[in-house]
Design a protein around this motif. Sequence first.
Motif, PDB file in Angstrom:
ATOM      1  N   LEU A  67       7.535  -5.163  10.787  1.00 12.45           N
ATOM      2  CA  LEU A  67       7.275  -4.056   9.881  1.00 12.45           C
ATOM      3  C   LEU A  67       6.414  -2.977  10.523  1.00 12.45           C
ATOM      4  CD1 LEU A  67       6.661  -6.045   6.586  1.00 12.45           C
ATOM      5  CD2 LEU A  67       8.713  -4.829   7.281  1.00 12.45           C
ATOM      6  N   GLN A  84      -0.119  -1.818   1.116  1.00 11.77           N
ATOM      7  CA  GLN A  84       0.399  -2.914   0.291  1.00 11.77           C
ATOM      8  C   GLN A  84      -0.005  -2.740  -1.171  1.00 11.77           C
ATOM      9  OE1 GLN A  84      -1.192  -6.208   2.622  1.00 11.77           O
ATOM     10  NE2 GLN A  84       0.863  -6.722   3.347  1.00 11.77           N
ATOM     11  N   ILE A  87       2.199  -0.132  -2.687  1.00 11.23           N
ATOM     12  CA  ILE A  87       3.531  -0.673  -2.976  1.00 11.23           C
ATOM     13  C   ILE A  87       3.497  -1.437  -4.287  1.00 11.23           C
ATOM     14  CG2 ILE A  87       5.249  -2.375  -2.252  1.00 11.23           C
ATOM     15  CD1 ILE A  87       4.686  -1.578   0.636  1.00 11.23           C
ATOM     16  N   GLY A  98      12.069  -2.461  -6.040  1.00 16.35           N
ATOM     17  CA  GLY A  98      11.946  -3.749  -5.366  1.00 16.35           C
ATOM     18  C   GLY A  98      13.198  -4.104  -4.602  1.00 16.35           C
ATOM     19  N   TYR A 102      11.971  -3.414   2.705  1.00 13.48           N
ATOM     20  CA  TYR A 102      10.516  -3.328   2.706  1.00 13.48           C
ATOM     21  C   TYR A 102      10.017  -2.215   3.617  1.00 13.48           C
ATOM     22  CZ  TYR A 102       5.778  -4.963   1.953  1.00 13.48           C
ATOM     23  OH  TYR A 102       4.455  -5.040   1.574  1.00 13.48           O
ATOM     24  N   TYR A 103      10.741  -1.982   4.693  1.00 12.42           N
ATOM     25  CA  TYR A 103      10.364  -0.913   5.615  1.00 12.42           C
ATOM     26  C   TYR A 103      10.398   0.432   4.893  1.00 12.42           C
ATOM     27  CZ  TYR A 103       9.919   1.068  10.343  1.00 12.42           C
ATOM     28  OH  TYR A 103       9.464   1.702  11.460  1.00 12.42           O
ATOM     29  N   GLN A 105      10.020   0.768   1.615  1.00 17.06           N
ATOM     30  CA  GLN A 105       8.935   0.736   0.637  1.00 17.06           C
ATOM     31  C   GLN A 105       7.623   1.197   1.273  1.00 17.06           C
ATOM     32  OE1 GLN A 105       8.542  -2.897  -1.626  1.00 17.06           O
ATOM     33  NE2 GLN A 105      10.748  -3.216  -1.707  1.00 17.06           N
ATOM     34  N   ILE A 106       7.402   0.785   2.509  1.00 12.48           N
ATOM     35  CA  ILE A 106       6.186   1.206   3.216  1.00 12.48           C
ATOM     36  C   ILE A 106       6.183   2.722   3.370  1.00 12.48           C
ATOM     37  CG2 ILE A 106       4.956   1.121   5.411  1.00 12.48           C
ATOM     38  CD1 ILE A 106       5.997  -1.734   5.761  1.00 12.48           C
TER      39      ILE A 106
END
Length: 212
Positions: A67, A84, A87, A98, A102-103, A105-106
Amino acid sequence: MENRLAELRKSNGLTLKALADALGLKDNTLSQYETGKREPKIAMWERLAEFFEVPTPYLMGLSDDPLGWKQWEKQTGFSRKQIQDEITRLLATHHLTGNEPYYSQIGIAVIFLNGDGETDTGVKRYVDKQLQQLLNDVRSQYEDPQKIMELSKNHVDHAKTPAEKSVTIGQLIANVKDPSSIFFDDMDADVYNQISEIISNARKQIASIETK
């Protein structure tokens, strides 16, 4: 160290041919990238990393962080915990579903932390940018291209150094003491000033709105 190209390709359910076709590469070239017989140029590494949504060092086998937390922290100035926590907040407020990688989301969390997301502060910044652009557009409606070209020509004719000659038209316009001197002859500078004042006051009023 061995790169993770083959590992990521397989974990994404892609054949060598499918990935090569997606990237516009030959199967043999991609195979050589995976085995290390041929080294991609940095631009290709970055393109591959973007495809798999991982940091380039991770794809190259130089990092064990898929990540890229260290990169995020270094480039954004926000700590891993701050990102975090953001997020978590975005998920709770439905700015994130969701289902995003995740990348991604960051990246979205960083946008919000910078104040450019869909928050009250973000909306204020967005409106301010739009008003500033509107102010620029209004001025451009009044400016006479012929007078601007004459302004540029006079500047070049009287410039004494290469640095002075390299000044852009935009810089020349910004430094004009009397904007009306480059307006169309049939347009009223007073009207322009009134419109500009209204827009400028709107920017000030929006800036004064308090957010939580």
